[in-house]
Enzyme design. Structure first.
Site, short mmCIF file in Angstrom:
data_model
loop_
_atom_site.label_atom_id
_atom_site.label_comp_id
_atom_site.label_asym_id
_atom_site.label_seq_id
_atom_site.Cartn_x
_atom_site.Cartn_y
_atom_site.Cartn_z
N ASN A 1 -4.10 38.87 49.37
CA ASN A 1 -4.85 38.13 50.39
C ASN A 1 -6.27 38.67 50.47
O ASN A 1 -6.47 39.89 50.50
CB ASN A 1 -4.16 38.28 51.76
CG ASN A 1 -4.75 37.33 52.79
OD1 ASN A 1 -4.36 36.18 52.86
ND2 ASN A 1 -5.71 37.81 53.57
N LYS B 1 -15.49 30.92 41.06
CA LYS B 1 -16.03 30.69 39.72
C LYS B 1 -15.42 31.67 38.74
O LYS B 1 -15.36 32.86 39.04
CB LYS B 1 -17.55 30.85 39.74
CG LYS B 1 -18.20 30.60 38.40
CD LYS B 1 -19.39 31.49 38.15
CE LYS B 1 -18.99 32.88 37.72
NZ LYS B 1 -20.11 33.69 37.18
N GLY C 1 -26.35 -17.77 23.99
CA GLY C 1 -26.28 -18.81 22.97
C GLY C 1 -25.17 -19.79 23.36
O GLY C 1 -24.09 -19.38 23.76
N ALA D 1 -11.55 46.37 56.95
CA ALA D 1 -12.53 45.32 57.25
C ALA D 1 -13.94 45.90 57.14
O ALA D 1 -14.18 47.07 57.45
CB ALA D 1 -12.29 44.77 58.65
N ASN E 1 -27.76 -5.76 30.73
CA ASN E 1 -29.14 -5.67 30.26
C ASN E 1 -30.01 -4.83 31.18
O ASN E 1 -31.04 -4.33 30.78
CB ASN E 1 -29.76 -7.07 30.13
CG ASN E 1 -29.09 -7.85 29.01
OD1 ASN E 1 -28.86 -7.31 27.93
ND2 ASN E 1 -28.75 -9.09 29.28
N ARG F 1 -35.11 -3.63 29.63
CA ARG F 1 -34.91 -3.92 31.06
C ARG F 1 -34.18 -2.80 31.81
O ARG F 1 -34.15 -2.80 33.03
CB ARG F 1 -34.17 -5.25 31.21
CG ARG F 1 -35.08 -6.44 31.01
CD ARG F 1 -34.30 -7.73 30.86
NE ARG F 1 -33.65 -7.82 29.55
CZ ARG F 1 -32.83 -8.80 29.19
NH1 ARG F 1 -32.53 -9.76 30.06
NH2 ARG F 1 -32.29 -8.82 28.00
#
Ligand code: UD1
Ligand code: CA
Length: 464
Positions: free
Chosen positions: A379, A353, A143, A425, A230, A19
Site C-alpha cells: 500500500n 508511468k 461522374g 508518514a 474532400n 480542400r
C-alpha cells in the site's frame, strides 16, 4: 462460385486534396484510428491480391512511408488524371493478366465485402469493366452513369455534362474491376479532350462499349460506403458514419455501449462480450478490453489492455496494462509502461508511468509512481512521490510484497523497500529499507511549552 482473388489492386492516392487545407496529404488524414488510406488498404488486403499498388504523387514521401503490408508505391510524377494514374500503375504490372481492381484512396468506408462482391460479379459476367455505382441524393461533382438499352453506355463528368445528363442521380464511385488486357488497351487510347484536360479513367467505360466489350455495373447497397472526403467537414461526417458502424458491430457482438452518440471506438480496438462502455468514452489504437470490464464514463484509453471485470472510471491511459478486477480512477493518469496486477488499485489523482504494480497492491490517492517495481499486497500512502529523476537521469524504485509506505513520502530513487517493511508518514526515503523494518526519515518533532504566552502576550487565551 468461390470468391475470386483480384490479381492486382490499384489505389489512387496521388491527388493533392487542396480542400483539406493541410500540410498532410489528403489520404493520410485520420478517422477511426487509421488514415483514410489505411482503411482502404485494409479492405484491399482482405481480398489477398497478388499485387497491391498505391499511386502516389503529392506528398509522396509521407504517403509512401505510411504504406503497410504488401502495398507498394508507384510515383505519378504529374497528376494528369485518374486514367493516367492507373496507366502508371499498370506499367509496373507488365505481364499481369486477370482482374484488376481500382479503388480511390479517399473512400475509407468501403468494405472488403463490397469490393469482393464487385470482383465476383465481374468474373461471373466475364465483363471487361464492372463499375461500382451509387444512387445519391445530390450527385453534384460526381461522374454521371449514362445508360442505354443494353446497360452502361458511359460515365460523364460533371464539368462535361449537358443539363439532361446532370439530372442523373446514379454516379461513378471510382471503384472498378477491370480485365487487365482490355484495360491496358483502353488506357492507351485515352485523350485529354475534355473540360479538365485530363486523362479520365471514366472514359474507359465508353471505349470498352465502343469496342463491343461487356461493361457491367453494381449498384452499392449502401451509398454511404462509397463516400469520399474532400474537406474536413466531409471527413468528420465519414468519421461519424464509421463510428456508428463500429459501435453497432460491438453492440451486436455483446458489448453494452450506454450512449452510442458519445462513444468513439477505433477500428482496431478489441472488446469482449459483456464489456460496458459508459458515456463520453474513447477507445483508441489497439486497445483490448476483456469480459465484464467497465470503461467510463469519461474515459480515454489508447493502446491499453484491460483485464476481465476491471473498472476504469473517468481516467486517461496510454500504453497501460490493467489487470483483471483492477480499479482505476476517478481522475487517474496511466502512462506507457504501466502494468497493474490483478485487483490492484490506482485511485484519484494518481499518475503512474513505467511501473509494475503487483496483485492486490493499492495506490489509492494523490501519488506519482514513476519507474518502479512494486510487489503484491503493498500500500502506498496518500501523497507519495516516487522521486525518479535527479535532474539528469531516471532511477528505479523497488518495493517488495506487503510493504506499507506512509502518507506523504518521497521515495528517492534508486532505492528499495524490502518485503513487509513500513515507512513513517512524511518520510524522505533515501536509503534502502530492510525487510520488516520501519524507516522514519523526517525531523523529530519538538514541542516548546509556553511559547505562545511568552512570545505573543495577550494573543489568545490558553486554556488552563
Ligand atoms: C472521380 C471520377 C468521378 C467519380 C468520382 C467519385 C474521374 C475522371 N472522375 O472524380 O467520375 O464520380 O471520382 O469520387 O475519374 N488521382 C490520382 N492521380 C490523378 C488524379 C487523381 O492519383 O492524376 C486520385 C486522387 O488522389 C483521388 C482519386 O484519384 O484519390 C480520384 O480523383 P479526384 O480528383 O478526387 O476525382 P473526382 O473529381 O472526385
Ligand atoms: Ca474525389
Amino acid at each position: 462460385m468461390p470468391s475470386a482473388r483480384p490479381v492486382a489492386v490499384i489505389v489512387l492516392a496521388a491527388g493533392e486534396g487542396t480542400r483539406m487545407r493541410s500540410a498532410t496529404p489528403k489520404v493520410l488524414h485520420p478517422l477511426g484510428g487509421r488514415t483514410m488510406l489505411g482503411h482502404v488498404l485494409h479492405a484491399a488486403e482482405a481480398l489477398s491480391p497478388e499485387h497491391l499498388v498505391v499511386v502516389v504523387g503529392h506528398g509522396r514521401e509521407q504517403v509512401t512511408a505510411a504504406l503497410t503490408g504488401k502495398a507498394r508505391a508507384v510515383v505519378q510524377e504529374t497528376q494528369d488524371g485518374t486514367g493516367h494514374a492507373v496507366r502508371v500503375a499498370l506499367d509496373t504490372l507488365e505481364h499481369v493478366e486477370g482482374t484488376v481492381l481500382v479503388v480511390p484512396g479517399d473512400a475509407p468506408l468501403l468494405t472488403a465485402a463490397t469490393l469482393q462482391g464487385l470482383v465476383d460479379a465481374h468474373e461471373r459476367t466475364q465483363a471487361a469493366t464492372t463499375l461500382l455505382t451509387a444512387k445519391v441524393a445530390d450527385p453534384t461533382g460526381y461522374g454521371r452513369v449514362v445508360r442505354d438499352a443494353t446497360g452502361v453506355r458511359a460515365i460523364v463528368e460533371q464539368k462535361d455534362a449537358d443539363p439532361q445528363t446532370l439530372l442523373i442521380d446514379e454516379v461513378g464511385t471510382s471503384v472498378y474491376a477491370f480485365a487487365a488486357g482490355p484495360l491496358r488497351e483502353a488506357l492507351g487510347k485515352l485523350t485529354t479532350a475534355n473540360a479538365q484536360g485530363e486523362q479520365y479513367l471514366t472514359d474507359v467505360v465508353g471505349l470498352h462499349r465502343d469496342a463491343g466489350l461487356t461493361v457491367g455495373a453494381q449498384l452499392a447497397d449502401d451509398p454511404d460506403e462509397t463516400r469520399g472526403a474532400n474537406d474536413r467537414v466531409q471527413l468528420a461526417e465519414l468519421a461519424r458514419l464509421l463510428r456508428d458502424r463500429i459501435v453497432v458491430a460491438h453492440m451486436r457482438a455483446g458489448v453494452a455501449v450506454l450512449d452510442p452518440q458519445t462513444v468513439w471506438i477505433d477500428a482496431d480496438v478489441t472488446l469482449e462480450p459483456d464489456v460496458t462502455v459508459a458515456p463520453n468514452s474513447q477507445l483508441h489504437g489497439r486497445t483490448v478490453v476483456r469480459r465484464g470490464a467497465v470503461i467510463g464514463p469519461d474515459t480515454t484509453l489508447t493502446d491499453c489492455e484491460v483485464g476481465a471485470a476491471a473498472t476504469v472510471l473517468k481516467s486517461h491511459a496510454t500504453g497501460a496494462v490493467i489487470g483483471e478486477q483492477a480499479t482505476v480512477g476517478p481522475f487517474t493518469y496511466l502512462r506507457p509502461g504501466t502494468v497493474l496486477g490483478p485487483r490492484a488499485k490506482a485511485g484519484a489523482y494518481v499518475e503512474v508511468k513505467n511501473a509494475e504494480v503487483g496483485a492486490d497492491t493499492k495506490l489509492p490517492h494523490l501519488s506519482y509512481v514513476g519507474d518502479a517495481t512494486i510487489g503484491e499486497r503493498s500500500n502506498v500512502g496518500a501523497g507519495t512521490i516516487f522521486v525518479n529523476y535527479d535532474g539528469h537521469d531516471k532511477h528505479r524504485t523497488t518495493l517488495g510484497d506487503d510493504v506499507r509506505i506512509g502518507s506523504n513520502n518521497s521515495l528517492v530513487a534508486p532505492v528499495t523497500v524490502a518485503d513487509g517493511a513500513y515507512t513513517a508518514a512524511g518520510s524522505a526515503i533515501t536509503q534502502d529499507v530492510p525487510a520488516g523494518a520501519l524507516a522514519v526519515a523526517r525531523e523529530k518533532q519538538t514541542n516548546i511549552n509556553g511559547w505562545v504566552a511568552r512570545k505573543r502576550p495577550g494573543k489568545g487565551d490558553v486554556p488552563a
